[in-house]
Write an enzyme that holds these catalytic residues in place. Structure first.
Site, PDB file in Angstrom:
ATOM      1  N   GLY A  67      -9.011 -22.718  91.707  1.00  0.00           N
ATOM      2  CA  GLY A  67     -10.017 -23.781  91.582  1.00  0.00           C
ATOM      3  C   GLY A  67     -11.421 -23.203  91.472  1.00  0.00           C
ATOM      4  CB  THR A  98       1.002 -14.010  85.209  1.00  0.00           C
ATOM      5  OG1 THR A  98       2.213 -14.652  85.585  1.00  0.00           O
ATOM      6  CG2 THR A  98       1.187 -13.461  83.814  1.00  0.00           C
ATOM      7  CG  ASP A 139       5.264 -16.824  87.857  1.00  0.00           C
ATOM      8  OD1 ASP A 139       5.662 -16.121  88.807  1.00  0.00           O
ATOM      9  OD2 ASP A 139       4.841 -17.979  87.992  1.00  0.00           O
ATOM     10  NE  ARG A 183       2.490 -21.936  89.223  1.00  0.00           N
ATOM     11  CZ  ARG A 183       1.735 -22.064  90.318  1.00  0.00           C
ATOM     12  NH1 ARG A 183       1.919 -23.094  91.088  1.00  0.00           N
ATOM     13  NH2 ARG A 183       0.815 -21.171  90.600  1.00  0.00           N
ATOM     14  NE  ARG A 203       1.425 -13.810  95.400  1.00  0.00           N
ATOM     15  CZ  ARG A 203       0.898 -15.009  95.252  1.00  0.00           C
ATOM     16  NH1 ARG A 203       1.190 -15.723  94.183  1.00  0.00           N
ATOM     17  NH2 ARG A 203       0.062 -15.488  96.127  1.00  0.00           N
TER      18      ARG A 203
END
Ligand code: ATP
Ligand code: F6P
Ligand code: MG
Length: 530
Positions: free
Chosen positions: A216, A269, A271, A316, A430
Site C-alpha cells: 500500500g 516475486t 510466486d 497466491r 522466502r
C-alpha cells in the site's frame, strides 16, 4: 509489403510517446521527413530510421509487415528531453572490461520473446538487449540514485541492493545512492539511508531487505514530489507485479513533469508470477528450501501407518513453487495448485486417490499451493473476502481446511485411521538468503538495471528472456500474470511424474478453465501474428 510507397505517410507512424504494442516501419522514404535529421541504418537486412542514436518507433498501424518483426521498445529520456547531452561510457576506461571483445551492446541487438518458431512463422516480438551502451546520459558526479523495495519478501533482495550500489560505484563512479526505507510510502514518510559499497558489503548473506518493505501507500504525486525535492535522477524499484505498476505510474508522472529521472524496475516475486521473464530471482532458493519441508513430511509419514503429509507452499495465484518443488522432490504423490481445480469426493477425486496410495504404499504426501481451492474454503467458512493494504485478496488457510476434510473423511466416513501431519513452511521459504545461483542472477539483474538507467532508458523492467537479459516495457510485464498453463507440457510432466489424478473427470470448473486457457493461447497467437 513496402511502406515506402506512400508519399504521405500517416503522421502517427513517427509518434514514439506512450507505450503501445509497437513495431518498426521497416522502410520509409527519408525525403518525407526532411526536418528530422534521420539516419538510415541496416537492421537485419532492412532499412530503419534512427535519430539521436535511437530508433524511431512506429505505432501499430493497419499495415502488415512482411517478416513480422516487432520491437517492443522501452522509453528513453530523449523521448521527452530531446536535447539531453550524452557522454562516452566510463566503462571505456574500466579494467574490468579491458579485454572484453565487445564491451558495449549494439543498439541493434534484440532478444526474441519466442524462440521456438516454424520456418514460415513471423519473427515476432523482440525486446532491447540489456547491457552497457557506448554513450551514457548521466555524468557520474551528477547521479543521485535511490533504491526502494516493495511488496512481500523474496530471497535475494539484499543481493540486488548490494549489486546496484556496487555496480553504480565501481562501474560508473557514482557515490550518491540513497536507500528509501519501508517501500513506496517511505519516499514521503520515512528517512533515507546513504548506501556505499562498504555499507552493503555483506548484506547478501542475510534474508529480507535492509531497506525494509511495505504494501500500500503508493501516492504517485507525493513520491514524484519527493524525488524532485531530493534531486534524485535514477530510481531503482525492486518489487512484484504491484510494485511494477507503481513504477509505471512514477515513470509516467516523471515524463509528464519533464524530469531527467530514469526509472528502472527490477522484478521480484517469490510466486514467479511476473510475465515475459524466464523466472524471478529467489524462486530457485525458495524451491530448494521447500524440499526440506517436503522431505520432513515424507520422513514423518513413511515412519507411521497410513501416514498422510500435507505441505502448504506459497503461491497466491500461480502454483509454480508447488509445481517445481513437486517435480524436484519425487516424494510427492499429489500437487494442488490454484490454476487446476480439484474435487474431493467421488470417482477421480482426491479422497479416492489418497486411499489408493495408502493401500499401495502405506503413506502419501500432498503439496498444496496456498491459493489452491480457495473457493471451497470460502464456501465452508462463510467468510467475506479480505484485502491487504495493496488490495491483494487475503487468502484463507487451505492447508488447515484440507487437513480437516481428510481427517473427517477417513476417520468418520471410511472408519480408517490415518496419521496426518500438516507442515506450513510458507514464510520460511522466502525469508532466507538467496542461494549461489540466485546470487549470480541478482547480480546480472542489478548490473543490467544500472547500465540501462545510465544509458538513459527509463520506464523499463529488466529480466532474462530466453536466458538473455533484456529491457522490457513495464506495461508488458504488468498487463498479464504468469500462471501455470494447464495446456503446457510442464503440468503434464508433473502429472506424469506423480501419476496423480488430473481431476478432469466430472469437473465443470476444469472444463471452463481449459476453455479459458485455450482462449488465452488463441489470443496470444493472434497478438503475435498481427
Ligand atoms: N496498480 C498500482 N498502481 C500503483 N501502485 C501499486 C499498484 N498496485 C500495487 N501498487 C503498490 O506497489 C507496492 C507493492 O504491491 P504489492 O503489495 O501488490 O506487492 P508486489 O509488488 O506485487 O509483490 P509480491 O506480490 O511479490 O508481494 C505497494 O506499495 C502498492 O501500493
Ligand atoms: O503475508 P504477506 O507478507 O502479505 O505475503 C504473503 C503473500 O506474498 C507472496 O509471498 C507474494 O505475493 C504470496 O505468495 C503470499 O500470499
Ligand atoms: Mg504481487
Amino acid at each position: 509489403m513496402d511502406l515506402s510507397l506512400s508519399r504521405n505517410p500517416p503522421p502517427l507512424c513517427l509518434s514514439k510517446t506512450s507505450y503501445t504494442r509497437s513495431r518498426y516501419l521497416l522502410s520509409v522514404p527519408l525525403s518525407n521527413f526532411p526536418n528530422l535529421n534521420l539516419k538510415p541504418r541496416i537492421f537485419s537486412g532492412k532499412l530503419l530510421l534512427w535519430r539521436h542514436n535511437h530508433p524511431i518507433r512506429a505505432q501499430k498501424s493497419d499495415h502488415t509487415i512482411d517478416d513480422g518483426f516487432e520491437l517492443e521498445d522501452v522509453p528513453h529520456l530523449t523521448n521527452f528531453l530531446p536535447d539531453l547531452p550524452s557522454y562516452p561510457n566510463p566503462l571505456h576506461r574500466s579494467q574490468a572490461y579491458a579485454i572484453v571483445k565487445k564491451t558495449f551492446v549494439s543498439p541493434e541487438d534484440v532478444v526474441a520473446h519466442k524462440i521456438v518458431v516454424q520456418k514460415n512463422s513471423p519473427r515476432g516480438v523482440h525486446f532491447r538487449r540489456a547491457g552497457p551502451r557506448e554513450r551514457v546520459y548521466f555524468n557520474s558526479e551528477e547521479v543521485r540514485a535511490c533504491i526502494v523495495t516493495c511488496g512481500g519478501l523474496c530471497p535475494g533482495i539484499n543481493t540486488v541492493i548490494r549489486e546496484i550500489v556496487c555496480g553504480l560505484n565501481y562501474m560508473y563512479g557514482v557515490d550518491d545512492i540513497l536507500g528509501i526505507e519501508g517501500g513506496y510510502r517511505g519516499f514521503y514518510s520515512k528517512n533515507t539511508m546513504q548506501l556505499m559499497p562498504k555499507t552493503v558489503n555483506d548484506i547478501h548473506k542475510r534474508g529480507g531487505t535492509i531497506l525494509r518493505t511495505s504494501r500500500g501507500g503508493h501516492d504517485t504525486n507525493k513520491i514524484v514530489d519527493n524525488i524532485q525535492d531530493r534531486g534524485i535522477n535514477q530510481v531503482y524499484i525492486i518489487g512484484g507485479d504491484g510494485t511494477q505498476k507503481g513504477a509505471a505510474a512514477i515513470y509516467k508522472e516523471v515524463e509528464k513533469r519533464g524530469l531527467k529521472v530514469a526509472v528502472a524496475g527490477i522484478p521480484k516475486t517469490i510466486d514467479n508470477d511476473i510475465a515475459v521473464i524466464d523466472k524471478s530471482f529467489g524462486f530457485d532458493t525458495a524451491v530448494e528450501e521447500a524440499q526440506r519441508a517436503i522431505n520432513a513430511a515424507h520422513v514423518e509419514v513413511e515412519s507411521v501407518e497410513n501416514g498422510v503429509g500435507i505441505v502448504k507452499l506459497m503461491g497466491r495465484y500461480s502454483g509454480f513453487i508447488a509445481m517445481i518443488a513437486t517435480l524436484a522432490s519425487r516424494d510427492v504423490d499429489c500437487c494442488l495448485i490454484p490454476e487446476s481445480p480439484f474435487y474431493l469426493e467421488g470417482q477421480g477425486g482426491l479422497f479416492e486417490f489418497v486411499e489408493q496410495r495408502l493401500k499401495e504404499n502405506g503413506h502419501m504426501v500432498i503439496v498444496l499451493a496456498e491459493g489452491a481451492g480457495q473457493e471451497y474454503v470460502a464456501q465452508s467458512m462463510h467468510v467475506v473476502d479480505g484485502k491487504d493494504a495493496s488490495g491483494n485478496r487475503l487468502l484463507l488457510d487451505v492447508g488447515l481446511w484440507l487437513t480437516q476434510k481428510i481427517k473427517d473423511h477417513f476417520m468418520e466416513v471410511r472408519k480408517m485411521p490415518i496419521n496426518l501431519k500438516y507442515i506450513d513452511p510458507t514464510y520460511m521459504i522466502r525469508a532466507i538468503p538467496s542461494n549461489a545461483s540466485d546470487n549470480v542472477y541478482c547480480t546480472l539483474l542489478a548490473q543490467s538495471a544500472v547500465h540501462g538507467a545510465m544509458a538513459g532508458y527509463t520506464g523499463f523492467t529488466v529480466g532474462p528472456v530466453n536466458s538473455k537479459h533484456a529491457y522490457i516495457p513495464i506495461a508488458r510485464v504488468t498487463e498479464t500474470q504468469n500462471i501455470v498453463k494447464l495446456t503446457d507440457r510442464m503440468w503434464a510432466r508433473l502429472l506424469a511424474s506423480t501419476n496423480q489424478p488430473s481431476f478432469l473427470h466430472n469437473s465443470e470448473m476444469m472444463k471452463e478453465k481449459l476453455d479459458r486457457d485455450t482462449l488465452d493461447v488463441i489470443n496470444e497467437m493472434k497478438i503475435n501474428s498481427i
